[in-house]
Design a protein around this motif. Structure first.
Motif, mmCIF file in Angstrom:
data_model
loop_
_atom_site.group_PDB
_atom_site.id
_atom_site.type_symbol
_atom_site.label_atom_id
_atom_site.label_comp_id
_atom_site.label_asym_id
_atom_site.label_seq_id
_atom_site.Cartn_x
_atom_site.Cartn_y
_atom_site.Cartn_z
ATOM 1 N N THR A 144 -53.973 83.065 -53.769
ATOM 2 C CA THR A 144 -54.395 81.730 -53.346
ATOM 3 C C THR A 144 -55.395 81.126 -54.345
ATOM 4 O OG1 THR A 144 -56.102 82.746 -51.952
ATOM 5 C CG2 THR A 144 -54.005 82.171 -50.901
ATOM 6 N N LEU A 193 -57.010 75.103 -50.022
ATOM 7 C CA LEU A 193 -56.739 76.485 -50.407
ATOM 8 C C LEU A 193 -57.947 77.386 -50.175
ATOM 9 C CD1 LEU A 193 -54.671 75.871 -53.660
ATOM 10 C CD2 LEU A 193 -53.830 76.741 -51.479
ATOM 11 N N ARG A 240 -57.854 80.726 -47.878
ATOM 12 C CA ARG A 240 -58.311 82.011 -48.411
ATOM 13 C C ARG A 240 -59.386 82.630 -47.523
ATOM 14 N NH1 ARG A 240 -59.093 80.287 -53.042
ATOM 15 N NH2 ARG A 240 -61.304 79.742 -52.887
#
Length: 611
Positions: A184, A270, A274
């Motif tokens: 990621t 993102l 994560r």
């Protein structure tokens, strides 16, 4: 004002070659830069690890119900370590600047030396000049690659070291989770980089806008244009140009920032994904296997930092690649091939009499097809005074540049006492010439330093004699500081601004001081009034005694003082002889002389004569 089209060209030097170049330059100019980089990496990594472990260790003591002295001892130990490492980190970072600046300045000096000594054709080649501009831009400030690369390399090493340590720490917990976090992070980085690189891909367009703004600003503030701006009422027009350039640049920046906002949004999404993965796994591990809170905090912090190390590696690698492009420009310029011989070669023959010959010389300027000079065969004998005349574009100045060795002919040879000048060290060859060109280099230094072209061991008697021969004694000695007066107002408030004619006289004095065996005068009286011009002509024989001289002039009355006159037309020597001989021939020279004479006579029609 339009946007510059971007072009892609493979750099001549790759990343490793440019890093090696910088390390080699630092090794020879300031070795401390290299050791301080490694020291900063070690201290910064230690500080990061201390910050990572302090909270989990204190929390672990609390979970263990450790006595208060032991808890306070743990806190005190980490506080002391953090204080020492923080202070050491600050000290190292502060002291790295001096060495880095020193390395950058040494590169600037190398570029300047190359620019000042490179072969003359390189100083007129647009491609070479563009390369020089890029090389200088790479060194322009602390944030430019010639200095900032040390910060990039330091951060890259730090991120690689941190990645290795944290990978060892978290990989034993769940390697799949490590891969997910790394994946990621990498996806987020490459997506953001693609968006953020819009600014880098359009850097030349941005530089064009900035250059336009700076150009208008410089012209508006120029002391030389102040009179024109006021007399012609150009203030409002210049202001409109400046505002127009600002609006274009503002539109460019607004577009760039909108694009960057998208990158921030992608990165936020993102990052949330994560952290959610890490939270979910660690919470499940805590509930299922009773993972202590201190270890939960340690692993979650480690996972978060692990993604930071991955991002850091990718970011610094990208920055290094971008900076390498600019550093490649520096290397390309410094390693630019020289068409002339500046090392080795035959020594210039020691002689009291030099003969210079153009042996069937033809020449065209680089990148053009038109021959400026065609099959010129000319011998300049020792002590001979030659005048070169002709209409604009006939090739007069080009002929002088060939004689002086600024260009090599495309065909034929330039011979000094029978030897091709390409066999000599070109710098030694230049020492034979004393010159006054139409374009002169005037520095903001004293009059004496300008004439002597030196700051030490100046022969003042000789300076005064040359000033006298150039007819400038009365002006110089009327100044409060005399021969020590400063020229120009860019540096010194008490600087003197000479008129065009006075500047030409000063340049003539400089040429006389050098005292080369060849004296070349390219329009030396162009800025003088007729009386001052006549004064220079009267002294011409005295100035050229014992020298070979080449004299270019548009005013044919001056040519009668010369032994031989060359009338150039369409790149060839169309006529040759003394002033009286050429008048008697009734050719192009005589017709041109008659046209000029009519300006001083009444009742004559200039349209009667055709050249």
């Amino acid at each position: 004002m339009t946007q510059t089209k971007q072009t892609t060209q493979k750099p001549a030097y790759n990343v490793w070659q440019n890093v090696r170049f910088m390390i080699g330059h630092a090794w020879h100019s300031c070795k401390s830069v290299l050791w301080l980089c490694l020291a900063v990496v070690g201290v910064s990594l230690g500080l990061n690890l201390a910050q990572l472990f302090i909270a989990p260790m204190v929390l672990a003591r609390v979970e263990q119900h450790a006595p208060l002295p032991q808890l306070l001892g743990t806190i005190g130990f980490f506080a002391l370590v953090l204080a020492i490492l923080s202070g050491l980190q600050g000290y190292l970072k502060e002291n790295t600047m001096y060495g880095r600046v020193g390395v950058r300045l040494s590169i600037i000096n190398a570029i300047s030396e190359k620019a000042c000594t490179t072969s003359y054709p390189n100083t007129r080649d647009p491609v070479t000049l563009k390369l020089l501009e890029k090389a200088r831009y790479a060194c322009r400030s602390n944030s430019r690659p010639a200095e900032h690369i040390w910060e990039t390399l330091t951060q890259l090493l730090l991120n690689l070291a941190g990645f290795s340590v944290y990978l060892a720490l978290v990989s034993g917990l769940n390697f799949g989770l490590v891969l997910a976090v790394a994946a990621t992070t990498a996806v987020g980085f490459f997506v953001s980089r693609r968006i953020n690189e819009w600014g880098y891909r359009h850097r030349e367009a941005e530089a064009t806008y900035q250059k336009q703004i700076q150009y208008v600003r410089d012209k508006a503030e120029s002391i030389h244009l102040a009179k024109d701006i006021r007399i012609f009422g150009l203030g409002s027009w210049v202001e409109d140009l400046y505002n127009s350039a600002l609006r274009l640049y503002a539109a460019f920046v607004n577009r760039r920032e909108k694009i960057y906002t998208r990158a921030c949004a992608v990165d936020a999404v993102l990052t949330l994904a994560r952290n959610s993965i890490a939270y979910f796994y660690l919470i499940r591990l805590t509930l299922a296997e009773g993972l202590p809170a201190s270890q939960f905090l340690l692993y979650f912090s480690a996972f978060s930092s692990f993604s930071t190390w991955v991002t850091g590696i990718l970011q610094q690698a990208t920055t290094l690649r971008q900076e390498s492009l600019d550093l490649s420009s520096i290397q390309e310029y410094l390693h630019l091939p020289e068409p002339f011989r500046f090392e080795g070669g035959q020594p210039i023959p020691q002689s009291d009499a030099y003969e210079l010959r153009l042996d069937h010389v033809s020449f065209r300027y680089p990148g053009t097809d038109r021959l400026i000079l065609r099959d010129i065969d000319l011998i300049i004998r020792p002590g001979e005074k030659i005048a070169v005349v002709g209409l604009n574009g006939a090739g007069k100045t080009t002929l002088v540049k060939i004689l002086c060795g600024f260009y090599d002919p495309d065909e034929g040879r330039v011979l000094l006492n029978g030897t091709d000048i390409r066999e000599f060290n070109r710098q030694d060859y230049y020492r034979l010439f004393s010159t006054v060109f139409q374009e002169s280099s005037i520095l903001d230094i004293t009059v004496a330093e300008t004439v002597a072209q030196a700051v030490e061991n100046i022969d003042m008697d000789r300076v005064k004699d040359c000033i006298a021969k150039a007819g400038l004694t009365e002006k110089i000695e009327s100044l409060p500081q005399g021969y020590g007066a400063h020229i120009g107002k860019n540096i010194y408030l008490d600087g003197i601004e000479f008129s065009g004619g006075q500047t030409q006289r000063l340049m003539l004095a400089r040429a006389l001081y050098k005292n080369g065996p060849f004296l070349v005068l390219d329009e030396p009286t162009a800025a003088l009034d007729p009386i001052a011009e006549n004064d220079i002509y009267q002294k011409y024989n005295e100035m050229t005694t014992g020298k070979s001289s080449v004299f270019i002039s548009h005013r044919l009355a001056s040519t009668r003082f010369c032994d031989r006159i060359l009338f150039l037309k369409d790149g060839v020597i169309a006529e040759e002889g003394t002033h009286d001989q050429l008048l008697a021939q009734g050719g192009g020279y005589a017709k041109l002389f008659d046209i000029q004479a009519r300006y001083y006579q009444e009742g004559r029609d200039l349209d009667e004569i055709q050249l």
